[in-house]
Motif scaffolding. Structure first.
Motif, PDB file in Angstrom:
ATOM      1  N   UNK A 123       0.618  -1.174   0.151  1.00 15.59           N
ATOM      2  CA  UNK A 123       0.026   0.048  -0.266  1.00 15.59           C
ATOM      3  C   UNK A 123       0.868   1.120  -0.116  1.00 15.59           C
ATOM      4  N   UNK A 124       2.011   1.086   0.400  1.00 17.37           N
ATOM      5  CA  UNK A 124       2.971   2.551   0.575  1.00 17.37           C
ATOM      6  C   UNK A 124       3.641   2.719  -0.563  1.00 17.37           C
ATOM      7  N   UNK A 125       3.405   1.993  -1.819  1.00 17.19           N
ATOM      8  CA  UNK A 125       4.228   2.552  -2.938  1.00 17.19           C
ATOM      9  C   UNK A 125       4.140   3.844  -3.284  1.00 17.19           C
ATOM     10  N   UNK A 126       5.099   4.395  -4.251  1.00 15.10           N
ATOM     11  CA  UNK A 126       5.299   5.895  -4.321  1.00 15.10           C
ATOM     12  C   UNK A 126       4.711   6.187  -5.544  1.00 15.10           C
ATOM     13  N   UNK A 127       5.075   5.447  -6.873  1.00 17.96           N
ATOM     14  CA  UNK A 127       4.789   5.975  -8.334  1.00 17.96           C
ATOM     15  C   UNK A 127       5.009   4.591  -9.131  1.00 17.96           C
ATOM     16  N   UNK A 128       4.139   4.849 -10.164  1.00 20.51           N
ATOM     17  CA  UNK A 128       4.450   4.158 -11.205  1.00 20.51           C
ATOM     18  C   UNK A 128       4.851   4.587 -12.493  1.00 20.51           C
ATOM     19  N   UNK A 129       5.840   3.809 -13.278  1.00 18.49           N
ATOM     20  CA  UNK A 129       6.639   4.393 -14.143  1.00 18.49           C
ATOM     21  C   UNK A 129       6.554   3.523 -15.363  1.00 18.49           C
ATOM     22  N   UNK A 130       6.239   4.001 -16.552  1.00 21.32           N
ATOM     23  CA  UNK A 130       6.176   3.376 -17.788  1.00 21.32           C
ATOM     24  C   UNK A 130       7.566   3.135 -18.114  1.00 21.32           C
ATOM     25  N   UNK A 131       8.009   1.760 -18.250  1.00 21.89           N
ATOM     26  CA  UNK A 131       9.372   1.747 -18.635  1.00 21.89           C
ATOM     27  C   UNK A 131       9.714   2.017 -19.940  1.00 21.89           C
ATOM     28  N   UNK A 132      10.996   2.550 -20.194  1.00 21.53           N
ATOM     29  CA  UNK A 132      11.569   2.961 -21.388  1.00 21.53           C
ATOM     30  C   UNK A 132      12.274   1.937 -22.077  1.00 21.53           C
ATOM     31  N   UNK A 133      13.051   1.306 -21.077  1.00 20.60           N
ATOM     32  CA  UNK A 133      13.976   0.283 -21.401  1.00 20.60           C
ATOM     33  C   UNK A 133      14.091  -0.940 -20.209  1.00 20.60           C
ATOM     34  N   UNK A 134      13.434  -1.954 -20.698  1.00 16.43           N
ATOM     35  CA  UNK A 134      13.578  -2.891 -19.851  1.00 16.43           C
ATOM     36  C   UNK A 134      14.672  -3.906 -19.494  1.00 16.43           C
ATOM     37  N   UNK A 135      15.857  -3.337 -20.459  1.00 18.59           N
ATOM     38  CA  UNK A 135      17.283  -4.026 -20.041  1.00 18.59           C
ATOM     39  C   UNK A 135      17.896  -3.384 -18.825  1.00 18.59           C
ATOM     40  N   UNK A 136      17.354  -2.190 -18.227  1.00 24.06           N
ATOM     41  CA  UNK A 136      17.768  -1.389 -17.140  1.00 24.06           C
ATOM     42  C   UNK A 136      17.348  -2.491 -15.767  1.00 24.06           C
ATOM     43  N   UNK A 137      16.345  -3.531 -16.010  1.00 21.08           N
ATOM     44  CA  UNK A 137      16.211  -4.272 -14.773  1.00 21.08           C
ATOM     45  C   UNK A 137      17.286  -5.244 -14.496  1.00 21.08           C
ATOM     46  N   UNK A 138      18.059  -5.628 -15.666  1.00 23.10           N
ATOM     47  CA  UNK A 138      18.915  -6.488 -15.385  1.00 23.10           C
ATOM     48  C   UNK A 138      20.248  -6.044 -14.384  1.00 23.10           C
ATOM     49  N   UNK A 139      20.445  -5.044 -14.289  1.00 22.72           N
ATOM     50  CA  UNK A 139      21.345  -4.463 -13.192  1.00 22.72           C
ATOM     51  C   UNK A 139      20.777  -4.461 -11.719  1.00 22.72           C
ATOM     52  N   UNK A 140      19.558  -4.422 -11.489  1.00 21.80           N
ATOM     53  CA  UNK A 140      18.793  -4.768 -10.191  1.00 21.80           C
ATOM     54  C   UNK A 140      19.104  -6.075  -9.430  1.00 21.80           C
ATOM     55  N   UNK A 141      18.608  -6.028  -8.183  1.00 21.28           N
ATOM     56  CA  UNK A 141      19.108  -7.249  -7.271  1.00 21.28           C
ATOM     57  C   UNK A 141      17.793  -8.186  -7.346  1.00 21.28           C
ATOM     58  N   UNK A 142      17.728  -9.399  -7.170  1.00 22.36           N
ATOM     59  CA  UNK A 142      16.710 -10.008  -6.889  1.00 22.36           C
ATOM     60  C   UNK A 142      16.740 -10.135  -5.259  1.00 22.36           C
ATOM     61  N   UNK A 143      15.505 -10.842  -4.838  1.00 24.55           N
ATOM     62  CA  UNK A 143      15.266 -10.838  -3.264  1.00 24.55           C
ATOM     63  C   UNK A 143      16.401 -11.220  -2.507  1.00 24.55           C
ATOM     64  N   UNK A 144      17.025 -12.382  -3.054  1.00 22.62           N
ATOM     65  CA  UNK A 144      18.056 -12.911  -2.174  1.00 22.62           C
ATOM     66  C   UNK A 144      19.284 -12.330  -2.404  1.00 22.62           C
ATOM     67  N   UNK A 145      19.755 -11.523  -3.426  1.00 19.81           N
ATOM     68  CA  UNK A 145      20.783 -10.720  -3.367  1.00 19.81           C
ATOM     69  C   UNK A 145      20.576  -9.517  -2.610  1.00 19.81           C
TER      70      UNK A 145
END
Length: 156
Positions: A123-145
């Motif tokens: 419920x405490x989310x801030x914003x929703x953003x329409x992604x321009x480049x889904x490749x940027x997700x690759x540099x983010x961590x999963x839950x374990x990391x």
């Protein structure tokens, strides 16, 4: 015997479809939540990322008293500041984990900033953003990391 025959004729052809659909939905839900080293999370659904701060971050901040969100229509760059969360202890800038256009903001935070403390990853989310480049997700961590990252922070 008739029930067994009916079951095999009606349900068997659909079993792989039902099984694969459920499996894909479970994998999609699990695999699409990512985290940044600055303690933001993003959950992707149909090319739109919902962004907020993690439970770890809200615990470190303490009681949230004010939230500044971006404006719908804003174009944001990856790692650009998109908002501020202020608590009784400190203020913290919020950075976008992706590039894109802000398509929605959580207006409920203006009246009830404590949503971030009570439910930071729902419920405490801030914003929703329409992604321009889904490749940027690759540099983010999963839950374990991300959990390992938080453990390493606590060790220092």
């Amino acid at each position: 015997m008739a029930l067994r025959l009916l079951t095999s004729r009606v349900f068997t052809p659909y079993a792989p479809v039902i099984r694969n659909t459920a499996t894909l939905a479970a994998i999609r839900g699990y695999a699409t939540k990512k985290y940044t080293s600055d303690h933001e999370w993003i959950s992707i659904d149909n090319g739109v990322g919902t962004i907020g701060i993690t439970d770890h971050a809200q615990k470190a901040l303490g009681d949230v008293v004010f939230v500044e969100t971006p404006t719908v229509g804003d174009e944001v760059a990856r790692e650009a500041q998109i908002g501020v969360v202020e608590s009784v202890k400190a203020a913290s800038d919020i950075y976008s984990p992706v590039t894109g256009e802000v398509v929605d903001v959580n207006e409920a935070l203006a009246d009830e900033p404590s949503l971030i403390n009570n439910s930071p990853e729902e419920d405490g989310w801030l914003a929703k953003i329409k992604l321009a480049n889904t490749d940027e997700l690759e540099g983010l961590m999963d839950e374990k990391a991300y959990a390992a990252h938080c453990d390493a922070d606590e060790d220092h």
